[in-house]
Scaffold this motif. Structure first.
Motif, PDB file in Angstrom:
ATOM      1  N   PRO A 216       0.858  -1.057  -0.070  1.00 22.46           N
ATOM      2  CA  PRO A 216       0.085   0.126   0.043  1.00 22.46           C
ATOM      3  C   PRO A 216       0.897   1.137  -0.137  1.00 22.46           C
ATOM      4  N   ALA A 217       0.323   2.377   0.112  1.00 25.70           N
ATOM      5  CA  ALA A 217       1.018   3.686   0.091  1.00 25.70           C
ATOM      6  C   ALA A 217       0.232   4.812   0.893  1.00 25.70           C
ATOM      7  N   HIS A 218       0.684   5.805   1.137  1.00 28.57           N
ATOM      8  CA  HIS A 218       0.352   6.799   1.668  1.00 28.57           C
ATOM      9  C   HIS A 218       0.446   8.160   0.701  1.00 28.57           C
ATOM     10  N   PHE A 219      -0.733   8.481   0.166  1.00 34.01           N
ATOM     11  CA  PHE A 219      -0.904   9.704  -0.655  1.00 34.01           C
ATOM     12  C   PHE A 219      -0.983  11.101   0.035  1.00 34.01           C
ATOM     13  N   GLY A 247      -1.173  12.819   9.836  1.00 37.68           N
ATOM     14  CA  GLY A 247       0.489  12.970  10.159  1.00 37.68           C
ATOM     15  C   GLY A 247       1.034  12.147   8.663  1.00 37.68           C
ATOM     16  N   GLU A 248       0.502  11.450   8.284  1.00 35.34           N
ATOM     17  CA  GLU A 248       1.061  10.595   6.924  1.00 35.34           C
ATOM     18  C   GLU A 248       0.429  10.440   5.677  1.00 35.34           C
ATOM     19  N   GLY A 249      -0.910  10.835   5.653  1.00 34.08           N
ATOM     20  CA  GLY A 249      -1.502  11.121   4.555  1.00 34.08           C
ATOM     21  C   GLY A 249      -2.732  10.112   4.231  1.00 34.08           C
ATOM     22  N   ILE A 250      -3.042   9.807   3.007  1.00 32.95           N
ATOM     23  CA  ILE A 250      -4.342   8.915   2.749  1.00 32.95           C
ATOM     24  C   ILE A 250      -3.701   7.634   2.375  1.00 32.95           C
ATOM     25  N   LYS A 251      -4.043   6.690   3.412  1.00 36.34           N
ATOM     26  CA  LYS A 251      -3.484   5.175   2.950  1.00 36.34           C
ATOM     27  C   LYS A 251      -4.256   4.480   2.010  1.00 36.34           C
ATOM     28  N   ALA A 252      -3.773   3.830   0.965  1.00 39.26           N
ATOM     29  CA  ALA A 252      -4.770   3.131  -0.039  1.00 39.26           C
ATOM     30  C   ALA A 252      -3.727   1.947  -0.396  1.00 39.26           C
ATOM     31  N   GLY A 253      -4.836   0.717  -0.539  1.00 37.90           N
ATOM     32  CA  GLY A 253      -3.947  -0.163  -1.125  1.00 37.90           C
ATOM     33  C   GLY A 253      -4.762  -1.413  -1.713  1.00 37.90           C
ATOM     34  N   CYS A 299       4.613  -4.351   3.875  1.00 40.86           N
ATOM     35  CA  CYS A 299       4.164  -5.130   4.890  1.00 40.86           C
ATOM     36  C   CYS A 299       3.820  -6.740   4.378  1.00 40.86           C
ATOM     37  N   THR A 300       3.654  -7.495   5.396  1.00 39.82           N
ATOM     38  CA  THR A 300       3.503  -8.762   4.929  1.00 39.82           C
ATOM     39  C   THR A 300       2.005  -9.314   5.218  1.00 39.82           C
ATOM     40  N   TYR A 301       1.320 -10.189   4.345  1.00 44.91           N
ATOM     41  CA  TYR A 301       0.144 -10.638   4.576  1.00 44.91           C
ATOM     42  C   TYR A 301       0.497 -12.144   4.890  1.00 44.91           C
ATOM     43  N   THR A 302      -0.094 -12.824   5.826  1.00 41.75           N
ATOM     44  CA  THR A 302      -0.210 -14.300   5.902  1.00 41.75           C
ATOM     45  C   THR A 302      -1.595 -14.704   5.869  1.00 41.75           C
ATOM     46  N   THR A 303      -2.017 -15.513   4.780  1.00 38.83           N
ATOM     47  CA  THR A 303      -3.193 -15.640   4.279  1.00 38.83           C
ATOM     48  C   THR A 303      -3.628 -17.029   4.375  1.00 38.83           C
ATOM     49  N   THR A 304      -4.719 -17.671   4.927  1.00 37.57           N
ATOM     50  CA  THR A 304      -5.119 -18.963   4.665  1.00 37.57           C
ATOM     51  C   THR A 304      -6.031 -19.305   3.447  1.00 37.57           C
ATOM     52  N   PRO A 305      -6.026 -20.498   2.857  1.00 41.05           N
ATOM     53  CA  PRO A 305      -6.740 -20.490   1.466  1.00 41.05           C
ATOM     54  C   PRO A 305      -8.163 -20.246   1.645  1.00 41.05           C
ATOM     55  N   THR A 306      -8.815 -20.053   2.794  1.00 40.43           N
ATOM     56  CA  THR A 306     -10.071 -19.707   2.877  1.00 40.43           C
ATOM     57  C   THR A 306     -10.215 -18.156   3.168  1.00 40.43           C
ATOM     58  N   SER A 307      -9.270 -17.506   3.620  1.00 41.81           N
ATOM     59  CA  SER A 307      -9.064 -16.022   4.216  1.00 41.81           C
ATOM     60  C   SER A 307      -9.689 -16.012   5.658  1.00 41.81           C
ATOM     61  N   ASP A 308     -10.256 -17.173   6.214  1.00 37.97           N
ATOM     62  CA  ASP A 308     -10.529 -17.089   7.612  1.00 37.97           C
ATOM     63  C   ASP A 308      -9.393 -17.348   8.526  1.00 37.97           C
ATOM     64  N   PHE A 309      -9.172 -16.720   9.669  1.00 38.50           N
ATOM     65  CA  PHE A 309      -8.312 -17.184  10.621  1.00 38.50           C
ATOM     66  C   PHE A 309      -8.055 -18.495  11.116  1.00 38.50           C
ATOM     67  N   VAL A 310      -6.811 -18.688  11.662  1.00 39.40           N
ATOM     68  CA  VAL A 310      -6.843 -19.797  12.492  1.00 39.40           C
ATOM     69  C   VAL A 310      -6.673 -19.256  13.993  1.00 39.40           C
ATOM     70  N   ILE A 311      -7.548 -19.750  14.741  1.00 35.73           N
ATOM     71  CA  ILE A 311      -7.534 -19.396  16.336  1.00 35.73           C
ATOM     72  C   ILE A 311      -8.028 -20.904  16.910  1.00 35.73           C
ATOM     73  N   ASP A 312      -7.031 -21.888  17.097  1.00 32.67           N
ATOM     74  CA  ASP A 312      -7.204 -23.303  17.432  1.00 32.67           C
ATOM     75  C   ASP A 312      -6.248 -23.818  18.333  1.00 32.67           C
TER      76      ASP A 312
END
Length: 358
Positions: A216-219, A247-253, A299-312
């Motif tokens: 993403p970026a700050h504009f 203080g940084e701008g408009i973040k979009a991604g 930054c990093t994304y760490t994503t499951t195949p379903t995009s659901d979280f793991v809380i197990d």
């Protein structure tokens, strides 16, 4: 050391787990491999979107609980963390209708606006089709939130250690987990692994996640006096998100479009094609910014195949993973769920490991 619980990973989720466990009187040690405020993972920066706007009732309820806990954390630490600016969804109608219907069923306020009405209210944005406005949305200050969670945990007796990488996590028996660092070996009855992009290397073969480097970026805003809601633009090809970061701008991604990376071998460099596409988007859809005045973010994304979280839970391990892209808003509620699992609660079906393709 033989604490009740070792938490591996001092980002948002691990810090929230340490806070919730310490509030319940557990003897907790939190281990983080990097320095405070580092930019190597997914919990840094000054802004993350907070919203209740989901099409799934369980996510709405989890966000509601998170809202209560964000306010509790603010009260406990004296730090302002959550600013409700309101939020909007626009673009493809079908997913927005699903969100509006789910919010209405859960009693969450929201209303439809004509695109012209929305543009008059927020002239920094251009809108496609009907717009759904939900006032209980805004932003969380990510860096301050992590710091507040850690300080609140420490105030309740948790030991917080930075610059302490974990080399291995090994289950020795039902109530005996070995956690090895370069300086020592700790034994605990339970271990929470909340290591973000480093989870697959610590727990090989347990779950499937995809680690990507997002950009993403700050504009720079053309008129600093303009008001901005948090926003999601639903598109056929990809989703776009954004919000104002004071203080940084408009973040979009773009959501989840980055290349797969090894978190220990990232170059953090701006990818020129992706950056040009984001600037082109800003020229058309964000008339309130200078599309050529940008500060890139990595930054990093760490994503499951379903995009659901793991809380197990698996044996004496509690695993928190797969939050990148939409998890930060839920942080304190996820920490509470981790503490529940440590206490023996049953995992919620949506967040079981098997849902990620195990």
């Amino acid at each position: 050391m033989t604490p009740d619980v070792v938490v591996v990973g001092g980002g948002a989720m691990g810090s929230a787990a340490a806070w919730s466990l310490a509030r319940r009187g557990a003897d907790v040690v939190l281990l983080e491999r990097f320095t405070p405020g580092h930019t190597n993972g997914a919990s840094h920066g000054a802004s993350r979107i907070f919203r209740l706007a989901y099409a799934q009732p369980d996510y709405i309820r989890l966000a509601r609980r998170a809202l209560d806990l964000w306010r509790k954390l603010e009260s406990e630490t004296g730090r302002p963390l959550l600013d409700l600016t309101g939020g909007v969804d626009h673009g493809l109608l079908a997913p927005i209708e699903d969100i509006a219907g789910a919010l209405d069923a859960e009693g969450v306020p929201g209303r439809w606006l004509r695109a012209e009405e929305a543009s008059e209210r927020w002239p920094g944005l251009r809108f496609a089709g009907p717009v759904y406005f939900h006032p209980t949305s805004g932003r969380v200050h990510a860096d301050n939130a992590v710091a507040a969670l850690q300080s609140a945990a420490a105030a309740r007796g948790a030991v917080v250690r930075h610059e302490t990488p974990v080399l291995s996590v090994t289950v020795r028996a039902e109530n005996d987990v070995e956690v090895v660092t370069p300086a020592e070996t700790l034994r605990a009855r339970r271990v929470v692994v909340a290591a973000g992009a480093w989870t697959p290397s610590l727990l090989p073969g347990l779950l499937r996640v995809r680690v990507t480097q997002e950009q993403p970026a700050h504009f720079a805003p053309l008129d600093p006096a303009l008001q901005w809601p948090s926003f999601i633009h639903h598109r056929p090809d990809l989703g776009v998100y954004g919000l104002a970061t004071p203080g940084e701008g408009i973040k979009a991604g773009f959501h989840g479009t980055g290349p797969e990376v090894d978190p220990d071998h990232r170059n953090f460099a701006e990818e020129p094609v992706h950056a040009a596409q984001l600037r082109d988007y800003a020229r058309h859809w964000l008339p309130g910014v200078d599309a050529d005045a940008t500060t890139p973010i990595s930054c990093t994304y760490t994503t499951t195949p379903t995009s659901d979280f793991v809380i197990d839970r698996t044996g004496p391990l509690v695993v928190l993973a797969g939050f990148s892209g939409h998890g930060f808003k839920f942080t304190p509620a996820i920490g509470e769920l981790a503490a529940d699992l440590i206490a023996g609660a049953r995992p919620l079906p949506r967040f079981r490991i098997h849902k990620t393709g195990r």
